[in-house]
Structures are given as structure tokens and as C-alpha cells.
Design a protein around this motif. Structure first.
Motif, short mmCIF file in Angstrom:
data_model
loop_
_atom_site.label_atom_id
_atom_site.label_comp_id
_atom_site.label_asym_id
_atom_site.label_seq_id
_atom_site.Cartn_x
_atom_site.Cartn_y
_atom_site.Cartn_z
N ILE A 135 0.91 -1.22 0.11
CA ILE A 135 0.09 0.01 -0.14
C ILE A 135 0.99 1.25 -0.10
CG2 ILE A 135 -1.69 1.34 1.31
CD1 ILE A 135 -2.57 -1.53 2.48
N GLN A 136 0.77 1.98 -1.07
CA GLN A 136 1.54 3.47 -1.01
C GLN A 136 0.57 4.32 -0.50
OE1 GLN A 136 3.17 4.51 -4.81
NE2 GLN A 136 4.69 6.03 -4.05
N LEU A 137 1.14 5.03 0.44
CA LEU A 137 0.43 6.20 1.17
C LEU A 137 0.88 7.30 0.13
CD1 LEU A 137 1.47 5.67 4.97
CD2 LEU A 137 -0.43 4.84 3.63
N ALA A 138 0.04 8.56 0.42
CA ALA A 138 0.22 9.72 -0.34
C ALA A 138 1.48 10.51 -0.26
CB ALA A 138 -0.99 10.86 -0.10
N ASP A 139 2.44 10.33 1.01
CA ASP A 139 3.48 10.71 1.17
C ASP A 139 4.85 9.91 0.41
OD1 ASP A 139 3.88 8.51 3.00
OD2 ASP A 139 4.20 9.71 4.73
N GLY A 140 4.22 8.72 -0.18
CA GLY A 140 5.22 7.92 -0.91
C GLY A 140 5.56 6.69 -0.12
N LEU A 141 5.39 6.53 1.09
CA LEU A 141 5.65 5.36 1.92
C LEU A 141 5.12 4.14 1.33
CD1 LEU A 141 7.26 4.26 4.46
CD2 LEU A 141 5.33 4.66 5.80
N VAL A 142 5.67 3.14 1.27
CA VAL A 142 5.07 1.86 0.97
C VAL A 142 5.20 0.97 1.95
CG1 VAL A 142 5.01 -0.10 -0.81
CG2 VAL A 142 5.84 2.10 -1.63
N ILE A 143 4.09 0.41 2.23
CA ILE A 143 3.92 -0.51 3.57
C ILE A 143 3.60 -2.02 3.00
CG2 ILE A 143 2.43 -1.23 5.50
CD1 ILE A 143 1.59 1.96 5.65
N PRO A 144 4.46 -3.01 2.90
CA PRO A 144 4.36 -4.17 2.28
C PRO A 144 3.33 -5.29 2.79
CG PRO A 144 6.40 -4.11 3.36
CD PRO A 144 5.81 -2.86 3.61
N GLY A 145 3.14 -5.09 4.21
CA GLY A 145 2.41 -5.94 4.96
C GLY A 145 1.06 -5.46 5.60
#
Length: 171
Positions: free
Chosen positions: A42-52
């Protein structure tokens, strides 16, 4: 009967371009917004990707260490093996409670474990279950509207958070 206090309306003379204003939201966008979702996370609007798996609560993101879902089983209890109320205890720690919890069950919609609806209902939280892609979209909309919404999101592809051990003193 007493007299109700009167309120005055506060106005400012700030000039803003209102041609593209969301009338449903505050001037401050919600703290967490999903930009996209893919097999990598899941990519957040600030660019961080959360894989789990993660949980969005009170505008914050919490990494959520939960077992996977056994999609091969047709028995709900077996699909959700290892899941219990402890997986949702974080909801007991916040006040006010969210109005609604969006449960994103991964790539496809999977019926939730049987304990979950009564558990949340006792806390005044409505449960809405959907695939994670739709849960992310719904979360964005409800958060932008200023609703008290939480999202518990499973990834599209299986992922386990890495385990680390704390080194012992003197090692």
C-alpha cells in the motif's frame, strides 16, 4: 429553564482560491491517504510503501502483525486460524472510538471471523468488510469527509513482518 448561551460566528478575511475546494472536508487533509495499492504493498500519499498488514487509526499508520488467511479452506474458523480479539485490542485504547472499521481482506472479499462483529458491536464500532483495494478507496473518502474511520488492511500478496531478536548484553 435557563437561557442558552449565544454563540458568535467567527469569520476571517483570508482570500483563497475556492475553485477546487472540497466542501465536505476541513482545510487540513487527513493525515493518512492511500495513493495506490499493488502486489508490493500500500503506497501512502507521502510515498511510503507498506508491504504488509497495517491498521489506519486516528490518522496514523500502525504495522499490524497478524497471521495470514487460509483461502484454501471453506470453513470460516479454519480460514482465520490464529485470529482472536487480541488482534484488535488497539481499538480499546482510543477515545473516541472509530464509528466504522473497514476490514480489507486482501485480494478478495473473505467473510470475517465470527467473533469480530459482536466484539466491535460491543464497542459501538460498525464493521464493513471488503477486499483491500476497495477498503483503501472507502477509507480515503470517509477520512476526507472527516468521519471517525479506521481501516485494518491485509496486503494483496502474502507478507510476514521480519522478526528480529534483541541482542543480549555482552554479545
Amino acid at each position: 429553564m435557563g437561557v442558552l448561551p449565544t454563540r458568535t460566528l467567527h469569520t476571517t478575511s483570508v482570500l483563497r482560491d475556492r475553485s477546487f475546494t472540497n466542501l465536505l472536508a476541513d482545510d487540513i487533509p487527513p493525515a493518512v491517504q492511500v495513493a495506490s495499492i499493488s502486489e508490493s504493498g500500500i503506497q501512502l500519499a507521502d510515498g511510503l510503501v507498506i508491504p504488509g498488514a497495517c491498521m489506519f487509526l486516528e490518522g496514523k499508520v500502525f504495522l499490524w502483525d497478524v497471521p495470514g488467511i487460509d483461502l484454501q479452506s471453506r470453513v470460516t474458523a479454519e480460514r482465520w486460524r490464529g485470529w482472536n480479539e487480541e488482534r484488535f485490542e488497539i481499538l480499546d485504547a482510543v477515545t473516541p472510538k472509530p464509528e466504522i472499521l473497514l476490514l480489507g481482506t486482501g485480494k478478495t472479499l473473505v467473510m470475517p471471523p465470527s467473533f469480530l462483529r459482536p466484539y466491535l458491536s460491543e464497542r459501538g464500532i460498525q464493521l464493513d468488510v471488503m477486499d483491500t483495494r476497495n477498503a483503501c478507496s472507502t477509507y480515503n473518502i470517509l477520512a476526507e469527509e472527516g468521519r471517525r474511520v479506521a481501516a485494518a488492511l491485509l496486503p494483496l500478496a502474502p507478507y510476514s513482518w521480519p522478526r528480529s531478536s534483541i541482542p543480549k548484553h555482552g554479545s
